[in-house]
Design an enzyme around this catalytic site. Structure first.
Site, PDB file in Angstrom:
ATOM      1  N   CYS A 270       5.677 -29.281 -34.480  1.00 46.38           N
ATOM      2  CA  CYS A 270       5.870 -29.843 -33.143  1.00 46.38           C
ATOM      3  C   CYS A 270       7.309 -30.341 -32.991  1.00 46.38           C
ATOM      4  CB  CYS A 270       4.947 -31.033 -32.931  1.00 46.38           C
ATOM      5  SG  CYS A 270       3.229 -30.643 -33.242  1.00 46.38           S
TER       6      CYS A 270
ATOM      7  N   ARG B  43      11.250 -24.258 -33.900  1.00 46.65           N
ATOM      8  CA  ARG B  43      10.330 -24.893 -34.839  1.00 46.65           C
ATOM      9  C   ARG B  43       8.959 -24.228 -34.822  1.00 46.65           C
ATOM     10  NH1 ARG B  43      12.427 -30.097 -36.016  1.00 46.65           N
ATOM     11  NH2 ARG B  43      10.404 -31.089 -36.266  1.00 46.65           N
TER      12      ARG B  43
ATOM     13  N   TRP C   3       2.554 -27.367 -32.180  1.00 43.04           N
ATOM     14  CA  TRP C   3       2.119 -26.334 -33.130  1.00 43.04           C
ATOM     15  C   TRP C   3       0.760 -26.807 -33.619  1.00 43.04           C
ATOM     16  CZ3 TRP C   3       1.442 -25.791 -38.603  1.00 43.04           C
ATOM     17  CH2 TRP C   3       1.475 -24.463 -39.063  1.00 43.04           C
TER      18      TRP C   3
ATOM     19  N   ASN D 172       4.729 -35.808 -33.240  1.00 44.43           N
ATOM     20  CA  ASN D 172       4.968 -34.778 -34.249  1.00 44.43           C
ATOM     21  C   ASN D 172       4.520 -35.344 -35.586  1.00 44.43           C
ATOM     22  OD1 ASN D 172       5.943 -32.798 -35.981  1.00 44.43           O
ATOM     23  ND2 ASN D 172       8.036 -33.615 -35.970  1.00 44.43           N
ATOM     24  N   GLY D 173       3.597 -34.647 -36.247  1.00 45.60           N
ATOM     25  CA  GLY D 173       3.116 -35.127 -37.544  1.00 45.60           C
ATOM     26  C   GLY D 173       1.613 -34.991 -37.630  1.00 45.60           C
TER      27      GLY D 173
ATOM     28  N   GLU E 272      12.809 -12.181 -52.027  1.00 41.57           N
ATOM     29  CA  GLU E 272      13.274 -12.627 -50.722  1.00 41.57           C
ATOM     30  C   GLU E 272      13.249 -11.479 -49.706  1.00 41.57           C
ATOM     31  OE1 GLU E 272      13.476 -15.154 -49.231  1.00 41.57           O
ATOM     32  OE2 GLU E 272      14.859 -14.875 -47.580  1.00 41.57           O
TER      33      GLU E 272
ATOM     34  N   LYS F 202      11.106 -11.649 -46.281  1.00 45.53           N
ATOM     35  CA  LYS F 202      11.787 -11.515 -44.987  1.00 45.53           C
ATOM     36  C   LYS F 202      11.123 -10.433 -44.151  1.00 45.53           C
ATOM     37  CE  LYS F 202      13.572 -14.096 -44.626  1.00 45.53           C
ATOM     38  NZ  LYS F 202      13.962 -15.411 -45.010  1.00 45.53           N
TER      39      LYS F 202
ATOM     40  N   GLU G 228       7.404 -11.475 -43.004  1.00 51.28           N
ATOM     41  CA  GLU G 228       7.234 -12.578 -42.058  1.00 51.28           C
ATOM     42  C   GLU G 228       7.631 -12.216 -40.638  1.00 51.28           C
ATOM     43  OE1 GLU G 228      11.107 -15.195 -43.496  1.00 51.28           O
ATOM     44  OE2 GLU G 228       9.570 -16.194 -42.323  1.00 51.28           O
TER      45      GLU G 228
ATOM     46  N   HIS H  82       1.443  -1.819 -65.186  1.00 50.49           N
ATOM     47  CA  HIS H  82       0.321  -2.614 -65.703  1.00 50.49           C
ATOM     48  C   HIS H  82      -0.739  -2.845 -64.631  1.00 50.49           C
ATOM     49  CE1 HIS H  82       2.405  -3.101 -69.447  1.00 50.49           C
ATOM     50  NE2 HIS H  82       3.492  -3.385 -68.757  1.00 50.49           N
TER      51      HIS H  82
ATOM     52  N   LYS I 102       9.281 -23.478 -38.172  1.00 44.73           N
ATOM     53  CA  LYS I 102      10.542 -23.531 -38.902  1.00 44.73           C
ATOM     54  C   LYS I 102      10.526 -24.609 -39.980  1.00 44.73           C
ATOM     55  CE  LYS I 102      14.902 -22.611 -39.712  1.00 44.73           C
ATOM     56  NZ  LYS I 102      15.123 -21.412 -40.536  1.00 44.73           N
TER      57      LYS I 102
END
Ligand code: F6R
Length: 609
Positions: free
Chosen positions: A2, A27, A75, A99-100, A482, A486, A489, A505, A604
């Protein structure tokens, strides 16, 4: 996560709130809302969806008119994204945004229900609004009611609050979740992050845990949890409006990829004195480094991948054992750490809940903590024993690129300094590697120019794939992790990274002509071995995209597409190879028509567990 904003000033408040919220869109969010004092009454507008949905709703139903108010992008955590669950939430006299996460919201809700209070939404935030309203009904004084309320709350919160009896005033308080107060000319702001207010002012206060800010047309006052006034230090953001705009690029992600050379320059140059790394301003001295027993690098996602590269480099050149941990695992696995151990926390936002908890645990156990953080004044930055800021500027795209790049650059600076302190590098070697790192900005620029077109072409081959594999050995494996993250996502194509030698394996059974393989092979000592692994997947029908140095001869029977990068000091190659990996992910996402900067389900800054 949020985002919250608030405004008191002379401009149209609804416009300012929406404009500020657009700068927090990065965010991640699924609904938005505002509350504005209109003729001394609080007028609320909120909507599921993006900010444009809220703007359209306000255009159709009437935009709140006034000069003071609060705003929010949500969010969803408690309750689905819906108009009802969107913030702001209200009691009789109180309206707020949050927010939280309130951990004890259920017991508080039970208590309030017993008091006859009714709830409209599924959110933990409405519980805070009702609780504050409950205390305010008795106390009739906003700050005392806020103090009373926050004493009852467990969890994290940054709240923007308006009281109907106190028009043209915005109150704010925080614990754990970030909050700043922007200080302008005859106008003041609250926000979760500086980009929201930078268009209006660069000056801001950092609000500490349990501090309460009161914004009015007269100015800003800040109080502590005992209602004592607090004198705050005014900070100034050292970047401007362009840093939070797209500047002609179609997406923030591609803008940020292109900002990498400069980001590395800003991060590395100030830490080099007389041709050698100097981290003394970050309280890191050769004497301290010599006392380190073991190193743990703890982080999440992309930041953790930067740590993986760090591990390979530090162990190779400084001969010090490094364990890399995912923060959400580290904090619950009762790690064997203590005095003499160094815990490096890497975080772009400096607010990631798991990384923060891991750092606090490390401190509790007596270890020394070093934070590598991009966001100035963030909680991790403030609580660490030692701190190296990366200077990437604001990273808006959810998919991290330039933050990863500068995290790598700091890993190198640190590794070089450590190798020297431990006598593994002599001065000549230290100067040599430092000069190579110093030249990276030009090299990165060259690689962006050289690999953009081919990355775009490769992405046209990948865009229809259902799944793909990234393989490599050593540093190339760390990088593959990475590259794979990338891609998945932002393109929503499943992908995995695999140590090339581990394929046979089990995982090699997945290989068919339908599964492209991106093979990274830049390290001479491992080149032949990786090529053998590539041949194994090729023999099973895979289309192979190979990334290697420009002096490698690659025949058609090894790879279908070859992407070459300049020859350079091999240990530093991750800083070059990550560029085409980022570009491939970016163009694949663009071609699939995805929301590149705000991929679905992602936020974010992950300030919840
Ligand atoms: C992926 C990405 C995330 C973050 C992770 C940690 O592109 O950005 O994986 O790296 O959420 O975030 P910070 O670095 O803010 O702690």
């Amino acid at each position: 996560m949020c985002g919250i904003v608030g405004y008191v000033g002379y401009r149209d408040c609804s416009d300012v709130l929406v404009s500020a919220l657009t700068k927090l869109e990065y965010r991640g969010y699924d609904s938005a809302g505002i509350a504005v004092f209109e003729d001394n009454k609080i007028s609320v507008a909120k909507s599921k969806g993006k900010l444009k949905d809220l703007v359209e709703k306000m255009a159709a139903e009437g935009k709140p008119q006034g000069h003071a108010g609060i705003g929010h992008t949500r969010w969803a955590t408690h309750g689905e994204p819906s108009d009802i669950n969107s913030h702001p939430h209200s009691g009789a006299k109180v309206t707020l945004v949050h927010n939280g996460i309130i951990e004890n919201y259920k017991e508080l809700k039970d208590f309030l229900v017993k008091q006859g209070r009714e709830f409209l939404s599924d959110t933990d935030t409405e519980v805070v609004a009702q609780l504050l309203d409950y205390y305010y009904a008795n106390i009739k004084e906003p700050i005392k009611a806020i103090i009373e309320t926050t004493q009852e709350l467990r969890g994290s919160f940054a709240l923007g609050i308006v009281f109907e009896d106190y028009p043209e005033r915005v109150y704010a308080v925080r614990r754990e979740s970030p909050l700043i107060v922007g200080v302008g000319e005859k106008e003041n702001f609250i926000a979760s992050d500086v980009p929201a207010i930078i268009k209006y002012t660069k000056n801001y206060y950092l609000i500490e845990h349990d501090e309460i800010a009161v914004l009015s047309h007269e100015g800003v006052e800040v109080f502590d949890a005992h209602y004592q006034p607090v004198t705050k230090e005014l900070k100034t953001a050292d970047w401007d409006v362009d840093a939070v705009g797209k500047c002609g690029y179609p997406h923030y992600m591609i803008k940020e990829i292109n900002e990498q050379p400069n980001a590395v320059k800003q991060t590395v140059a100030p830490r080099i004195k007389d041709g050698m790394p100097c981290l003394e301003e970050c309280s890191i001295t050769p004497e301290k480094l010599r006392t380190i027993r073991n190193i743990y690098i703890v982080a999440c996602g992309t930041a953790m991948h930067a740590g993986m590269v760090g591990k390979y480099v530090i162990e190779d050149i400084a001969r010090t054992a490094v364990t890399v941990d995912i923060a959400s695992e580290f904090r619950y696995r009762n790690p064997i750490i203590g005095e003499g151990d160094l815990i490096i926390i890497i975080s772009q936002s400096g607010e990631t809940a798991d990384s923060l908890a891991a750092m606090r645990l490390a401190k509790e156990k007596g270890a020394t903590t070093l934070a590598i953080v991009n966001a100035m004044g963030s909680t991790i930055a403030r609580e660490a024993d030692m701190l190296i800021y990366t200077h990437a500027g604001p990273e808006i795209s959810v998919a991290s690129t330039k933050a990863y790049m500068v995290q790598l650059s700091v890993m190198y600076l640190f590794a070089f300094e450590l190798a020297y302190a431990k006598g593994k590098f002599d001065e000549e070697k230290l100067r040599y590697y430092t000069s190579k790192l110093e030249s990276m900005p030009e090299m990165i620029e060259k690689v962006i120019a050289q690999t953009t077109e081919i990355s775009q072409k490769i992405s046209t081959k990948l865009m229809t794939a259902d799944s793909l594999l990234y393989i490599g050995r050593g540093l190339d494996y760390a990088l593959s992790m990475e590259g794979s993250l990338k891609l998945k996502e932002i393109s929503y194509i499943h992908s995995e990274s695999y140590a090339a030698g581990e394929l046979k394996h089990g995982t090699i059974s997945l290989i068919t002509s339908e599964m492209p393989v991106i093979a990274v092979a830049t390290q001479s000592a491992l080149y032949e071995k990786t090529v053998s692994n590539i041949k194994e997947v090729k023999a099973r029908g895979a289309k192979v995209i190979m990334i290697c140095k420009e002096n490698c001869e690659v025949s058609k029977d090894i790879a279908d597409y070859v992407l070459k990068i300049p020859c350079y000091e091999e240990i530093l190659l991750p800083m070059l190879v990550c560029v085409p990996l980022q570009l491939i992910a970016y163009y694949t996402s663009v071609q699939r028509g995805n929301d590149v900067d705000q991929p679905r389900n992602l936020a974010k800054s992950v300030t919840v567990e």
